[in-house]
Design a protein around this motif. Sequence first.
Motif, PDB file in Angstrom:
ATOM      1  N   UNK A  33       0.843  -1.192   0.000  1.00 45.78           N
ATOM      2  CA  UNK A  33       0.000   0.000   0.000  1.00 45.78           C
ATOM      3  C   UNK A  33       0.875   1.238   0.000  1.00 45.78           C
ATOM      4  N   UNK A  34       0.562   2.193  -0.857  1.00 49.57           N
ATOM      5  CA  UNK A  34       1.163   3.526  -0.807  1.00 49.57           C
ATOM      6  C   UNK A  34       0.062   4.486  -0.388  1.00 49.57           C
ATOM      7  N   UNK A  35       0.323   5.225   0.692  1.00 46.27           N
ATOM      8  CA  UNK A  35      -0.720   6.102   1.222  1.00 46.27           C
ATOM      9  C   UNK A  35      -0.272   7.555   1.188  1.00 46.27           C
ATOM     10  N   UNK A  36      -1.046   8.392   0.499  1.00 41.68           N
ATOM     11  CA  UNK A  36      -0.792   9.832   0.455  1.00 41.68           C
ATOM     12  C   UNK A  36      -1.538  10.516   1.596  1.00 41.68           C
ATOM     13  N   UNK A  37      -0.808  11.267   2.404  1.00 38.45           N
ATOM     14  CA  UNK A  37      -1.422  11.995   3.507  1.00 38.45           C
ATOM     15  C   UNK A  37      -1.374  11.223   4.809  1.00 38.45           C
ATOM     16  N   UNK A  38      -0.164  10.850   5.228  1.00 40.13           N
ATOM     17  CA  UNK A  38      -0.029   9.955   6.379  1.00 40.13           C
ATOM     18  C   UNK A  38      -0.007  10.762   7.679  1.00 40.13           C
ATOM     19  N   UNK A  39      -1.141  11.361   7.982  1.00 40.07           N
ATOM     20  CA  UNK A  39      -1.291  12.103   9.225  1.00 40.07           C
ATOM     21  C   UNK A  39      -1.845  11.225  10.326  1.00 40.07           C
ATOM     22  N   UNK A  40      -2.268  11.873  11.407  1.00 38.44           N
ATOM     23  CA  UNK A  40      -2.772  11.137  12.567  1.00 38.44           C
ATOM     24  C   UNK A  40      -4.010  10.328  12.225  1.00 38.44           C
ATOM     25  N   UNK A  41      -4.867  10.854  11.343  1.00 34.99           N
ATOM     26  CA  UNK A  41      -6.098  10.128  11.046  1.00 34.99           C
ATOM     27  C   UNK A  41      -5.809   8.800  10.358  1.00 34.99           C
ATOM     28  N   UNK A  42      -4.914   8.806   9.397  1.00 37.16           N
ATOM     29  CA  UNK A  42      -4.547   7.549   8.737  1.00 37.16           C
ATOM     30  C   UNK A  42      -3.947   6.574   9.754  1.00 37.16           C
ATOM     31  N   UNK A  43      -3.105   7.066  10.621  1.00 36.52           N
ATOM     32  CA  UNK A  43      -2.444   6.175  11.579  1.00 36.52           C
ATOM     33  C   UNK A  43      -3.443   5.590  12.570  1.00 36.52           C
ATOM     34  N   UNK A  44      -4.524   6.310  12.841  1.00 40.88           N
ATOM     35  CA  UNK A  44      -5.542   5.805  13.762  1.00 40.88           C
ATOM     36  C   UNK A  44      -6.587   4.951  13.066  1.00 40.88           C
ATOM     37  N   UNK A  45      -6.509   4.862  11.752  1.00 39.73           N
ATOM     38  CA  UNK A  45      -7.578   4.158  11.043  1.00 39.73           C
ATOM     39  C   UNK A  45      -7.031   3.122  10.059  1.00 39.73           C
ATOM     40  N   UNK A  46      -6.720   3.509   8.811  1.00 43.52           N
ATOM     41  CA  UNK A  46      -6.342   2.510   7.814  1.00 43.52           C
ATOM     42  C   UNK A  46      -5.097   1.720   8.225  1.00 43.52           C
ATOM     43  N   UNK A  47      -4.083   2.410   8.751  1.00 43.61           N
ATOM     44  CA  UNK A  47      -2.866   1.709   9.168  1.00 43.61           C
ATOM     45  C   UNK A  47      -3.152   0.774  10.337  1.00 43.61           C
ATOM     46  N   UNK A  48      -4.068   1.189  11.208  1.00 49.80           N
ATOM     47  CA  UNK A  48      -4.471   0.374  12.362  1.00 49.80           C
ATOM     48  C   UNK A  48      -5.203  -0.885  11.899  1.00 49.80           C
ATOM     49  N   UNK A  49      -6.130  -0.753  10.957  1.00 47.29           N
ATOM     50  CA  UNK A  49      -6.830  -1.916  10.397  1.00 47.29           C
ATOM     51  C   UNK A  49      -5.847  -2.847   9.684  1.00 47.29           C
ATOM     52  N   UNK A  50      -4.911  -2.278   8.941  1.00 48.16           N
ATOM     53  CA  UNK A  50      -3.958  -3.102   8.201  1.00 48.16           C
ATOM     54  C   UNK A  50      -3.046  -3.869   9.152  1.00 48.16           C
ATOM     55  N   UNK A  51      -2.623  -3.213  10.220  1.00 53.44           N
ATOM     56  CA  UNK A  51      -1.825  -3.883  11.243  1.00 53.44           C
ATOM     57  C   UNK A  51      -2.600  -5.047  11.855  1.00 53.44           C
ATOM     58  N   UNK A  52      -3.892  -4.825  12.132  1.00 52.82           N
ATOM     59  CA  UNK A  52      -4.722  -5.890  12.713  1.00 52.82           C
ATOM     60  C   UNK A  52      -4.880  -7.052  11.739  1.00 52.82           C
ATOM     61  N   UNK A  53      -5.028  -6.737  10.436  1.00 53.05           N
ATOM     62  CA  UNK A  53      -5.156  -7.802   9.442  1.00 53.05           C
ATOM     63  C   UNK A  53      -3.875  -8.623   9.360  1.00 53.05           C
ATOM     64  N   UNK A  54      -2.724  -7.962   9.424  1.00 54.65           N
ATOM     65  CA  UNK A  54      -1.464  -8.708   9.384  1.00 54.65           C
ATOM     66  C   UNK A  54      -1.248  -9.488  10.684  1.00 54.65           C
ATOM     67  N   UNK A  55      -1.771  -9.003  11.787  1.00 54.24           N
ATOM     68  CA  UNK A  55      -1.722  -9.771  13.031  1.00 54.24           C
ATOM     69  C   UNK A  55      -2.478 -11.094  12.906  1.00 54.24           C
ATOM     70  N   UNK A  56      -3.509 -11.119  12.028  1.00 54.12           N
ATOM     71  CA  UNK A  56      -4.293 -12.341  11.816  1.00 54.12           C
ATOM     72  C   UNK A  56      -3.702 -13.238  10.724  1.00 54.12           C
ATOM     73  N   UNK A  57      -2.607 -12.819  10.119  1.00 54.83           N
ATOM     74  CA  UNK A  57      -1.964 -13.686   9.139  1.00 54.83           C
ATOM     75  C   UNK A  57      -1.841 -13.128   7.736  1.00 54.83           C
TER      76      UNK A  57
END
Length: 460
Positions: A33-57
């Motif tokens: 994933x390449x994400x434009x606009x990596x501010x606090x909102x992205x880190x609290x949302x899309x990056x957080x969901x992606x981290x959780x998905x990778x935690x599941x495998x």
Amino acid sequence: MTQAARLSPEALASLPPAVARPLYDRDAQAVGIVHFGIGAFHRAHQAWYTDAAMNLGDRDWAITGVSLRSPGVARQMNPQHGLYALAERSGEGTRLRVVGSVRNVLVASEEPESVIAAVASPTTRVVSLTVTEKGYCRGETGDLDFELAHSLSFYYFVAQGLLARRKAGLPGVTLLPCDNLADNGAKLERLMRQYLERHEPDLVAWFEANCTCPSTMIDRIVPATTDEDRAMVADALNGLDDQACVVTEPFSQWVIEDRFAGPRPGWEAVGAQLVHEVGPYETAKLRMLNGAHSLLAYCGLAAGHACVHEAIADPALRHLAIRLMREEAAPTITPAPGQDLAAYADALIDRFANPALDHRLIQIAMDGSQKIPQRWLETLAANARAGRQCPAILAGIKAWLHHLTGANGPVDDPLATRLTTLATRHPNPADTAKAIFTQNGPLDGTWLPTQHDLNTLKET
């Protein structure tokens, strides 16, 4: 004074047991994933969901973040190898989790070729955006403003990356907008096509055949991180300094149109909703949550409040917010099956009242000219067609017009000069409204106030 050590991969093993951390080998994950606009909102949302998905495998969905101009986020995150702590705060306490999905942050103004290469990489399958409403570079008609969409806009980097992908025989990508724009996928697709038609016309057909732009709706309150927040996180991390930490609420919602150009993370396994039609969810969020937020921001600042939880504790403002959501916004929304708008309004009031979340009203008040059409004016128009009045929204508009006079401090808005000039020139809010919304004003065509509306806005 000795500077505290920064959060780092080497420090993860020594963190307190209560701090959650990545369960996967970060170094083994390719960037997907390449994400434009990596501010606090992205880190609290899309990056957080992606981290959780990778935690599941899930694998190979690491994120390369892109800051279009400012190096600030890169300086926060790169020394920490992309790691940051996310603190969920509520009246019951704080839960801390170190998120590992971000690999690195590029600064487009300093390393443009690296940004293009990231979009063009064979492992990249999703290019997502959190660039705020004004980052889409729309003119007054809603079409692309080519003067704004210059070589440091995301359009340029995406276009150059797509050109490189086509040349290399690679598949297209999913362009995933994550900003508060109604029907944001269709808008992004149209604007991207307009950019390509002007600058890379030979790429238009390939883009249409190989790329998709699903709409999304995102809901999570993310206040600006303060020095006090960073001190709290450092204390929880055994004294480690985390310059990229974010503070948010426990609630999170992500609704995504299931229309991808290729592979994607398994976000639905960690709470995201993949649906055929995003419209009812985004309309509810824009008109109810965002509409009430803007109301509380402008009316709350006028009443001397600083944060959302203070404003919603004010009985008069609480009444206005409930009226806006239940009586003005909800009747204009056709809900999706199972979508309970009354329960949504109740949940929003509870979320606004979270005393542990210092969501500052002045932050919400930014860029009002870009937000008000979707948050208030569409609700006003729908109710006008049904013969209903919107006293709560009109109270919000009056407070916004007062805000434009500089009463709450400098006005942070892309149209600030024009708006503040008109607000200063017309002391009566009704006259200011006519100058802004009619007579070729800066928001001409977004709302035509009736005589009843203007009477309501008049000073008493």
